[in-house]
Design a protein around this motif. Structure first.
Motif, mmCIF file in Angstrom:
data_model
loop_
_atom_site.group_PDB
_atom_site.id
_atom_site.type_symbol
_atom_site.label_atom_id
_atom_site.label_comp_id
_atom_site.label_asym_id
_atom_site.label_seq_id
_atom_site.Cartn_x
_atom_site.Cartn_y
_atom_site.Cartn_z
ATOM 1 N N ALA A 1 -33.099 73.246 41.479
ATOM 2 C CA ALA A 1 -34.060 72.784 42.484
ATOM 3 C C ALA A 1 -35.412 72.607 41.815
ATOM 4 O O ALA A 1 -36.067 73.585 41.457
ATOM 5 C CB ALA A 1 -34.149 73.776 43.642
ATOM 6 N N ASN A 2 -35.811 71.357 41.628
ATOM 7 C CA ASN A 2 -37.102 71.054 41.019
ATOM 8 C C ASN A 2 -38.218 70.970 42.042
ATOM 9 O O ASN A 2 -39.389 70.894 41.673
ATOM 10 C CB ASN A 2 -37.035 69.722 40.260
ATOM 11 C CG ASN A 2 -35.927 69.700 39.240
ATOM 12 O OD1 ASN A 2 -34.899 69.084 39.466
ATOM 13 N ND2 ASN A 2 -36.109 70.377 38.143
ATOM 14 N N ASP A 3 -37.847 70.972 43.329
ATOM 15 C CA ASP A 3 -38.820 70.780 44.394
ATOM 16 C C ASP A 3 -38.345 71.529 45.645
ATOM 17 O O ASP A 3 -37.138 71.572 45.908
ATOM 18 C CB ASP A 3 -38.934 69.278 44.698
ATOM 19 C CG ASP A 3 -40.100 68.974 45.603
ATOM 20 O OD1 ASP A 3 -41.211 68.777 45.078
ATOM 21 O OD2 ASP A 3 -39.907 68.965 46.836
ATOM 22 N N GLU B 1 -29.879 81.922 55.127
ATOM 23 C CA GLU B 1 -28.908 80.832 55.039
ATOM 24 C C GLU B 1 -29.694 79.578 54.664
ATOM 25 O O GLU B 1 -30.680 79.241 55.335
ATOM 26 C CB GLU B 1 -28.240 80.652 56.402
ATOM 27 C CG GLU B 1 -27.128 79.670 56.419
ATOM 28 C CD GLU B 1 -25.773 80.298 56.131
ATOM 29 O OE1 GLU B 1 -24.849 79.530 55.919
ATOM 30 O OE2 GLU B 1 -25.658 81.532 56.105
ATOM 31 N N ILE B 2 -29.292 78.923 53.578
ATOM 32 C CA ILE B 2 -30.009 77.733 53.132
ATOM 33 C C ILE B 2 -29.042 76.579 52.914
ATOM 34 O O ILE B 2 -27.832 76.776 52.762
ATOM 35 C CB ILE B 2 -30.815 77.981 51.837
ATOM 36 C CG1 ILE B 2 -29.903 78.251 50.642
ATOM 37 C CG2 ILE B 2 -31.831 79.102 52.034
ATOM 38 C CD1 ILE B 2 -30.636 78.252 49.308
ATOM 39 N N LEU B 3 -29.604 75.397 52.898
ATOM 40 C CA LEU B 3 -28.880 74.192 52.515
ATOM 41 C C LEU B 3 -29.592 73.645 51.285
ATOM 42 O O LEU B 3 -30.771 73.279 51.350
ATOM 43 C CB LEU B 3 -28.893 73.156 53.640
ATOM 44 C CG LEU B 3 -28.194 71.830 53.336
ATOM 45 C CD1 LEU B 3 -26.688 72.043 53.183
ATOM 46 C CD2 LEU B 3 -28.472 70.822 54.438
ATOM 47 N N ALA B 4 -28.902 73.647 50.151
ATOM 48 C CA ALA B 4 -29.479 73.163 48.895
ATOM 49 C C ALA B 4 -28.883 71.794 48.566
ATOM 50 O O ALA B 4 -27.697 71.556 48.777
ATOM 51 C CB ALA B 4 -29.183 74.140 47.767
ATOM 52 N N THR B 5 -29.731 70.922 48.056
ATOM 53 C CA THR B 5 -29.316 69.572 47.700
ATOM 54 C C THR B 5 -29.643 69.320 46.236
ATOM 55 O O THR B 5 -30.740 69.646 45.782
ATOM 56 C CB THR B 5 -30.082 68.533 48.550
ATOM 57 O OG1 THR B 5 -29.932 68.859 49.919
ATOM 58 C CG2 THR B 5 -29.570 67.138 48.294
ATOM 59 N N GLY B 6 -28.715 68.751 45.507
ATOM 60 C CA GLY B 6 -28.978 68.405 44.116
ATOM 61 C C GLY B 6 -27.697 68.133 43.365
ATOM 62 O O GLY B 6 -26.604 68.186 43.928
ATOM 63 N N ARG C 1 -39.385 78.011 35.988
ATOM 64 C CA ARG C 1 -40.779 78.466 36.066
ATOM 65 C C ARG C 1 -41.748 77.288 36.155
ATOM 66 O O ARG C 1 -42.723 77.337 36.904
ATOM 67 C CB ARG C 1 -41.079 79.330 34.835
ATOM 68 C CG ARG C 1 -42.468 79.834 34.748
ATOM 69 C CD ARG C 1 -42.787 81.138 35.405
ATOM 70 N NE ARG C 1 -41.739 82.121 35.396
ATOM 71 C CZ ARG C 1 -41.490 82.908 36.442
ATOM 72 N NH1 ARG C 1 -42.186 82.797 37.545
ATOM 73 N NH2 ARG C 1 -40.554 83.807 36.379
ATOM 74 N N LYS C 2 -41.479 76.205 35.440
ATOM 75 C CA LYS C 2 -42.378 75.049 35.431
ATOM 76 C C LYS C 2 -42.512 74.402 36.816
ATOM 77 O O LYS C 2 -43.455 73.667 37.068
ATOM 78 C CB LYS C 2 -41.917 74.013 34.403
ATOM 79 C CG LYS C 2 -40.589 73.359 34.737
ATOM 80 C CD LYS C 2 -40.181 72.342 33.682
ATOM 81 C CE LYS C 2 -38.883 71.668 33.976
ATOM 82 N NZ LYS C 2 -38.813 70.910 35.205
ATOM 83 N N ASP C 3 -41.560 74.700 37.711
ATOM 84 C CA ASP C 3 -41.578 74.106 39.051
ATOM 85 C C ASP C 3 -42.079 75.062 40.136
ATOM 86 O O ASP C 3 -42.221 74.649 41.294
ATOM 87 C CB ASP C 3 -40.171 73.616 39.424
ATOM 88 C CG ASP C 3 -39.687 72.510 38.496
ATOM 89 O OD1 ASP C 3 -40.486 71.580 38.237
ATOM 90 O OD2 ASP C 3 -38.536 72.571 38.038
ATOM 91 N N ILE C 4 -42.362 76.295 39.781
ATOM 92 C CA ILE C 4 -42.769 77.304 40.775
ATOM 93 C C ILE C 4 -44.031 76.881 41.525
ATOM 94 O O ILE C 4 -44.147 77.116 42.722
ATOM 95 C CB ILE C 4 -42.998 78.679 40.099
ATOM 96 C CG1 ILE C 4 -41.686 79.209 39.526
ATOM 97 C CG2 ILE C 4 -43.592 79.686 41.072
ATOM 98 C CD1 ILE C 4 -40.629 79.528 40.536
ATOM 99 N N ASP C 5 -44.973 76.236 40.847
ATOM 100 C CA ASP C 5 -46.216 75.841 41.519
ATOM 101 C C ASP C 5 -45.960 74.901 42.694
ATOM 102 O O ASP C 5 -46.684 74.930 43.690
ATOM 103 C CB ASP C 5 -47.211 75.220 40.532
ATOM 104 C CG ASP C 5 -46.711 73.938 39.890
ATOM 105 O OD1 ASP C 5 -45.489 73.830 39.632
ATOM 106 O OD2 ASP C 5 -47.539 73.041 39.642
ATOM 107 N N LYS C 6 -44.921 74.072 42.608
ATOM 108 C CA LYS C 6 -44.574 73.181 43.723
ATOM 109 C C LYS C 6 -44.179 73.989 44.960
ATOM 110 O O LYS C 6 -44.502 73.608 46.088
ATOM 111 C CB LYS C 6 -43.422 72.252 43.336
ATOM 112 C CG LYS C 6 -43.743 71.299 42.214
ATOM 113 C CD LYS C 6 -42.497 70.528 41.820
ATOM 114 C CE LYS C 6 -42.696 69.767 40.536
ATOM 115 N NZ LYS C 6 -41.452 69.142 40.061
#
Length: 103
Positions: free
Chosen positions: A94-96, A77-82, A56-61
């Motif tokens: 995902a923070n961003d 279809e997504i590509l997630a990195t982390g 929730r703290k990152d939703i504003d981004k």
């Protein structure tokens, strides 16, 4: 990993994969919202299947980029990195929004 991760990675913590930065590509099957978190699930069983977690703290981004994670990613279809972690199955936090790319 290309495609859906349908089964939990046995012994994920023991494989040395936890904490390693990875790319994960797959289709977001469903999206769930709790009080503090949005979960982008890649399978029907969140306790086994891969998940991208947005706190929730990152939703504003995301909102500043015009993205409502509850609606925007579902069915895509997504590509997630982390860094991969294990918590009720494998996940990336995902923070961003730059960590999630539509394919």
């Amino acid at each position: 990993q290309d495609g859906d991760l349908r089964a939990r990675i046995p012994g994920l913590a023991e494989t040395g994969v936890c904490g390693v930065s990875v790319f994960f590509k797959g289709k977001v099957v469903n999206v769930f919202e709790s009080r503090k978190t949005i979960f982008l699930n890649f399978g029907e069983d969140y306790k086994k299947d891969f998940t991208v977690v947005i706190f929730r703290k990152d939703i504003d981004k995301f909102e500043k980029k015009g993205i409502n994670p509850l609606e925007f990613y579902k069915g895509k279809e997504i590509l997630a990195t982390g860094k991969i972690k294990e918590y009720n199955g494998p996940e990336i936090v995902a923070n961003d929004p730059s960590q999630i790319e539509i394919k």
